[in-house]
Design a protein around this motif. Sequence first.
Motif, PDB file in Angstrom:
ATOM      1  N   ILE A   2       0.812  -1.083   0.214  1.00  0.00           N
ATOM      2  CA  ILE A   2      -0.171   0.033  -0.005  1.00  0.00           C
ATOM      3  C   ILE A   2       0.914   0.981   0.119  1.00  0.00           C
ATOM      4  N   PRO A   3       0.671   2.268  -0.890  1.00  0.00           N
ATOM      5  CA  PRO A   3       1.506   3.448  -1.045  1.00  0.00           C
ATOM      6  C   PRO A   3       1.351   4.149   0.422  1.00  0.00           C
ATOM      7  N   ALA A   4       2.436   4.987   0.785  1.00  0.00           N
ATOM      8  CA  ALA A   4       2.353   5.839   1.854  1.00  0.00           C
ATOM      9  C   ALA A   4       1.304   6.785   1.813  1.00  0.00           C
ATOM     10  N   ALA A 131      -5.045  15.665   5.651  1.00  0.00           N
ATOM     11  CA  ALA A 131      -4.501  15.033   4.437  1.00  0.00           C
ATOM     12  C   ALA A 131      -5.455  15.478   3.386  1.00  0.00           C
ATOM     13  N   ASP A 132      -6.969  15.615   3.650  1.00  0.00           N
ATOM     14  CA  ASP A 132      -7.721  15.992   2.585  1.00  0.00           C
ATOM     15  C   ASP A 132      -7.315  17.430   2.163  1.00  0.00           C
ATOM     16  N   LEU A 138      -4.343   8.991   3.316  1.00  0.00           N
ATOM     17  CA  LEU A 138      -3.408   8.374   3.977  1.00  0.00           C
ATOM     18  C   LEU A 138      -4.032   6.814   4.318  1.00  0.00           C
ATOM     19  N   PRO A 139      -3.266   5.835   4.224  1.00  0.00           N
ATOM     20  CA  PRO A 139      -3.731   4.240   4.349  1.00  0.00           C
ATOM     21  C   PRO A 139      -3.934   4.410   5.858  1.00  0.00           C
ATOM     22  N   SER A 140      -4.896   3.238   6.219  1.00  0.00           N
ATOM     23  CA  SER A 140      -5.099   3.110   7.666  1.00  0.00           C
ATOM     24  C   SER A 140      -4.091   2.737   8.374  1.00  0.00           C
ATOM     25  N   LEU A 159     -10.241   1.509  10.406  1.00  0.00           N
ATOM     26  CA  LEU A 159     -10.197   0.412   9.757  1.00  0.00           C
ATOM     27  C   LEU A 159     -11.605   0.310   8.966  1.00  0.00           C
ATOM     28  N   ASP A 160     -11.648  -0.739   8.244  1.00  0.00           N
ATOM     29  CA  ASP A 160     -12.787  -0.839   7.198  1.00  0.00           C
ATOM     30  C   ASP A 160     -14.154  -1.366   7.881  1.00  0.00           C
TER      31      ASP A 160
END
Length: 335
Positions: A2-4, A131-132, A138-140, A159-160
Amino acid sequence: MIPAARPAVPGAGAVLTGTAYASCHHGEILQGVFLDDRGHRCAGLVTLPMSGPGSRAEFVRRPGSPPEELSVFPADRTKARRAAALALAECAPLCGEAPCGGQVRLTGGIPVGLGMGSSTSDVIAVVRAVADSFSLRLPSETIARLAVRAELACDPLMLDGRPVLFAQREGRVLEVLGPALPPVVVVGCVLGGGAPVDTLSLPVPVHDDEDVRAYERLRALLRRAVVTGDVALLGAVATASARRGQQRLGHAEFDALTDIAEAVGAVGVQIAHSGAVAGLLFDPADARLASRVAGCVRALESTGVPTTRTFTTLPHHHGVSAWTSTSPTRSAGRT
């Protein structure tokens, strides 16, 4: 891998204002000390998801201003301010910029101090909003890392929604238990008159080998409940975890809760291990669900335990909406 981070809108220009939302939860189904994949002891928890209240954050970024010029409203949300500073330090270099100042505004209706993840919800909403403002998502894993740094321990709200055993002090998933928890209907209530719980004043639990073995057995049972969709087993695990948590929390109403649960046909009881919110759990497929829930509300109120909301972990089921009031009166202190 997963990219940063990745652009929210590829090719879009810089965004100076970011917004985001993060949900809360209704306390824990299971919390204790478990073994990680290396056999090391690790504090962990599984939360009960809940739709409804949450934190909304708006971040206005001011490029070129000093990072110290960072304000948060309400001003007492110090963890959210730390989260904003950490998120700025994380996101700015990814966009070739220097960290700057800005203003965070938080809104939402999560009661504070009841164990519903209000501080984590604030922190996650702020990190996402920062981040927005850079057009990043950003990943979790990154959000969890920043959340732990901001508040020392966090809930898995980033998380999801899958049921996970989460190491709250380390911000990492110990185990994904399955695709989804068995659906439950929850009659929410608050203990101790709804007074916030100062978890820092509670004695630090000391767990021996037998405690760890007991929690690992509950972990295995919860895994089985998730895989098989066994609502009754889920309730049994929640009750056992709540009972063990009593050694630290000592809620005076605990015996009354378990007695009512047995009398009205609930599958179990869950209690936030770091707060005062609690719930009686019911099988949504029970043909007598409506009468059981009504009887539960009457029994709790007659015992002096304030009810809050009845909700289900499914959007709509058997006439119970995702979030309905069971209280005859409304107040800001209610969940």
